[in-house]
Design a protein around this motif. Structure first.
Motif, PDB file in Angstrom:
ATOM      1  N   ASP A 229      21.870   8.750   3.132  1.00 52.03           N
ATOM      2  CA  ASP A 229      20.605   8.046   3.394  1.00 52.03           C
ATOM      3  C   ASP A 229      20.090   7.453   2.078  1.00 52.03           C
ATOM      4  O   ASP A 229      19.938   8.185   1.095  1.00 52.03           O
ATOM      5  N   PRO A 230      19.809   6.161   2.025  1.00 54.94           N
ATOM      6  CA  PRO A 230      19.355   5.537   0.769  1.00 54.94           C
ATOM      7  C   PRO A 230      18.095   6.163   0.188  1.00 54.94           C
ATOM      8  O   PRO A 230      17.852   6.053  -1.018  1.00 54.94           O
ATOM      9  N   ASN A 231      17.312   6.824   1.040  1.00 52.24           N
ATOM     10  CA  ASN A 231      16.063   7.412   0.552  1.00 52.24           C
ATOM     11  C   ASN A 231      16.227   8.837   0.044  1.00 52.24           C
ATOM     12  O   ASN A 231      15.276   9.422  -0.495  1.00 52.24           O
ATOM     13  N   GLN A 232      17.423   9.414   0.215  1.00 52.59           N
ATOM     14  CA  GLN A 232      17.662  10.769  -0.283  1.00 52.59           C
ATOM     15  C   GLN A 232      17.674  10.786  -1.805  1.00 52.59           C
ATOM     16  O   GLN A 232      18.049   9.810  -2.463  1.00 52.59           O
ATOM     17  N   LEU A 233      17.271  11.921  -2.372  1.00 54.10           N
ATOM     18  CA  LEU A 233      17.388  12.097  -3.813  1.00 54.10           C
ATOM     19  C   LEU A 233      18.838  12.444  -4.179  1.00 54.10           C
ATOM     20  O   LEU A 233      19.549  13.121  -3.417  1.00 54.10           O
ATOM     21  N   ILE A 234      19.239  12.001  -5.342  1.00 51.45           N
ATOM     22  CA  ILE A 234      20.590  12.313  -5.816  1.00 51.45           C
ATOM     23  C   ILE A 234      20.788  13.822  -5.916  1.00 51.45           C
ATOM     24  O   ILE A 234      21.876  14.336  -5.649  1.00 51.45           O
ATOM     25  N   SER A 235      19.737  14.526  -6.272  1.00 53.52           N
ATOM     26  CA  SER A 235      19.839  15.989  -6.405  1.00 53.52           C
ATOM     27  C   SER A 235      20.214  16.658  -5.096  1.00 53.52           C
ATOM     28  O   SER A 235      20.704  17.793  -5.080  1.00 53.52           O
ATOM     29  N   ASP A 236      20.024  15.949  -3.958  1.00 57.02           N
ATOM     30  CA  ASP A 236      20.355  16.525  -2.651  1.00 57.02           C
ATOM     31  C   ASP A 236      21.831  16.350  -2.289  1.00 57.02           C
ATOM     32  O   ASP A 236      22.322  17.030  -1.376  1.00 57.02           O
ATOM     33  N   VAL A 237      22.527  15.434  -2.963  1.00 52.82           N
ATOM     34  CA  VAL A 237      23.909  15.156  -2.574  1.00 52.82           C
ATOM     35  C   VAL A 237      24.911  15.430  -3.712  1.00 52.82           C
ATOM     36  O   VAL A 237      26.106  15.231  -3.541  1.00 52.82           O
TER      37      VAL A 237
END
Length: 456
Positions: A187-195
């Protein structure tokens, strides 16, 4: 076919055609074609390449081939090539060059390129820091997936520098990595820290380069982060940077299983010291083994003195002393050289050594019989029957057959014995071979002469 065309075209009257042909050949193929022609033409052909093509070809070359090519080129041509290399490749090339040449080339680099090279060269040889790339993409852990994709699109880095996107915090501490393909799916709105992933997968700059190779292989990664002593991201190491290390380690493992790994390591070290080490070391080591030959010369003189009566009775026997000594020595040198090359190319190992030794003995015997028959016939036709005794030719032939077999045996056996005993067989094998062969060979020859012609 292309190799012959390129080689033939490298003449003063056909340089334009050679330039067109060279620039048309794919870079990977052109590397092999260039290495197959003589060095003077190789430099000429390289200078005919377009700037970008020249850089791609140069990057394909091994560091030692790069060093040889650079040594034959002028500074302005070299500086352009060095500026186009990745900093880690540039540092590896400097390691292959003489220190004075490397220092001169370093001084000609732009301040930016020189500073980048100095960063890597401040780390010890064999460390991850010496091998790392400084061109990479790192984003803050607070960035979104969409923002990171935009950063990738706007980046001027090459595709090979974007195999992983590294994640850091506001103080550049390493937090992990993400693969570009994950970003496309997220998802483009996800934070990088989540993936992100690989929070603990990194090497310190002072770690051994083999640790980076092991981690890349273990985790099946295209690149791995390099951090400083406090955990801040300072570079990365890609799989293609360590592929040679992986191959070397695999080769060493196979050689150790075959029982020759330690032998080859010692042999390589000895060769390095003799070829590139202090002259005093080479003189001291070589003269020690030559003393063996000197002592052997006195012993051989004792053999000749012992059979003085035989020589007085059959003076013609002295004519064939050089023949017997030289032929046995040549066979011994051949066998020891073949052993050294077989060892260097991993074609000889302890489990297979007995089969190799028996093969050399058979070869020495066959050559000895063939040449012994020829020498015996020539000896008889040349000297006739000295003192009315025709057996001299037979003595020469038999002695030659036995001495050549002995030379082949010693040439194959003594280097392995010396290696197993921890001695350098390079400068040491031939003096021992010569001494033993001359002493035993002359004894055999004189004994046969005395027995066959009936001289007491």
């Amino acid at each position: 076919m292309r190799q012959n065309v390129l080689n033939d075209l490298l003449q003063p009257f056909a340089l334009e055609a050679a330039k067109e042909e060279a620039n048309r050949i794919p870079s990977a193929e052109l590397v092999q074609l260039l290495m197959d022609i003589e060095p003077s033409k190789r430099v000429l052909a390289f200078r005919l390449l377009d700037k970008d093509k020249a850089l791609r070809v140069f990057e394909y070359l091994r560091p030692d081939d790069q060093a040889e090519l650079i040594s034959s080129m002028e500074s302005p041509d070299v500086t352009g090539l060095l500026e186009g290399l990745d900093v880690d490749d540039r540092v590896r090339l400097f390691e292959e060059l003489p220190a004075k040449v490397a220092k001169r080339l370093m001084a000609n680099l732009s301040p930016e390129a020189r500073n980048a090279a100095n960063v890597l060269m401040n780390y010890p040889e064999g460390s991850a820091g010496r091998l790392m790339n400084l061109r990479l993409l790192a984003v803050r852990s607070t960035a979104t997936v969409g923002a990171t994709l935009a950063t990738i699109r706007e980046s001027s880095l090459e595709a090979e520098d974007l195999v992983l996107v590294f994640v850091i915090d506001e103080k550049r501490y390493y937090k992990g990595f993400v693969r570009p393909v994950w970003l496309i799916k997220a998802d483009p709105n996800q934070l990088i820290s989540d993936v992100l992933d690989g929070e603990t997968i990194a090497v310190r700059a002072v770690d051994d380069e083999l640790k980076a190779a092991h981690l890349l292989k273990t985790y099946d990664l295209p690149a791995i982060a390099v951090v400083d002593s406090e955990g801040r991201l300072i570079g990365d190491i890609t799989f293609d940077d360590v592929i040679d290390l992986v191959e070397e380690e695999a080769t060493e493992t196979i050689l150790e299983q075959a029982g020759v790994g330690g032998l080859l390591t010692r042999d390589q070290g000895w060769s390095e010291k003799l070829v590139r080490g202090p002259s005093l070391y080479a003189i001291r080591l070589r003269i020690i083994f030559l003393i063996v030959t000197l002592i052997g010369g006195f012993l051989v003189g004792g053999v000749i003195e012992r059979f003085e009566e035989t020589l007085e009775a059959v003076v013609a026997a002295a004519v064939f002393i050089p023949l017997v000594m030289d032929m046995g020595g040549n066979v011994g040198t051949q066998s020891s050289t073949i052993f050294a090359r077989g060892l260097a190319w991993n074609q000889i190992s302890p489990p297979q050594f007995m089969a190799y030794l028996l093969r050399e003995i058979r070869i020495g015997l066959v050559m000895g019989v063939v040449l012994g028959v020829i020498a015996g016939v020539v000896a008889y036709l040349w000297q006739g029957a000295p003192n009315g005794i025709p057996q001299l030719g037979l003595a020469v032939g038999l002695a030659l057959a036995l001495v050549m077999t002995l030379g082949a045996t010693l040439g194959a056996l003594l280097p392995m014995i010396m290696l197993k005993a921890g001695f350098d067989h390079g400068p040491g094998a031939d003096p021992f071979i010569t001494t033993i062969k001359d002493f035993v060979g002359l004894w055999i020859y004189f004994a046969l002469v005395g027995w066959l012609v009936g001289v007491v």
